[in-house]
Design an enzyme around this catalytic site. Structure first.
Site, PDB file in Angstrom:
ATOM      1  CB  CYS A  33      -0.901   0.027   1.226  1.00 51.37           C
ATOM      2  SG  CYS A  33       0.080   0.027   2.728  1.00 51.37           S
ATOM      3  CB  CYS A 102      -1.712  -3.376   8.006  1.00 51.65           C
ATOM      4  SG  CYS A 102      -2.932  -3.211   6.700  1.00 51.65           S
TER       5      CYS A 102
HETATM    6 FE1  FES Z   1      -1.121   0.272   4.388  1.00 52.53          FE
HETATM    7 FE2  FES Z   1      -2.482  -0.966   6.216  1.00 52.53          FE
HETATM    8  S1  FES Z   1      -3.228  -0.299   4.295  1.00 52.53           S
HETATM    9  S2  FES Z   1      -0.404  -0.526   6.233  1.00 52.53           S
END
Ligand code: FES
Length: 125
Positions: A33, A102
């Site tokens: 992400c 995450c």
């Molecule tokens: Fe990036 Fe959780 S969506 S660390």
């Protein structure tokens, strides 16, 4: 979708910020992400005397960062090295499956900070 422990650490994160003089610094980005976690440790007598973090990420990333700082504060470096991403997630009573990635930031950044401390040859005076 989050446990009450995750929500607690997200709403009231522990040990946020920076240290005045860090002995070790770790920073990792999450390739999934793009979020980033930065962690700093102060080492005294082979123990993590103080620890701070700054995380630019989602609720799960902030909660896992906060939890990892609580888990290792006061612990020896060897004990802190044993802390895994899975252990951090478990300490939060779990994360939703799609959020497990995450949790990778937390222990990885901690381990990097410890390695940075060793590479530098010990604590700042
Ligand atoms: Fe990036 Fe959780 S969506 S660390």
């Amino acid at each position: 979708m989050y446990t009450s422990k995750v929500m607690d650490h997200f709403m009231n994160p522990r040990n946020v910020g920076e240290l005045e003089q860090a002995d070790g610094i770790g920073e990792v980005g999450n390739p999934v992400c793009g979020d980033i976690m930065h962690i700093e440790i102060k080492v005294n007598d082979n123990k993590i005397e103080d620890i701070k973090f700054k995380t630019f990420g989602c609720a799960a990333a902030i909660a896992t960062s906060s939890m990892v700082t609580e888990l290792v504060k006061g612990k020896t470096l060897e004990e802190a090295e044993q802390v895994t991403n899975r252990l951090v997630a478990e300490a939060l009573d779990g994360l939703p499956p799609q959020k497990m990635h995450c949790s990778n930031l937390a222990a990885d950044a901690l381990h990097q900070a410890i390695q940075n401390y060793y590479r530098k040859g010990g604590a700042n005076e």
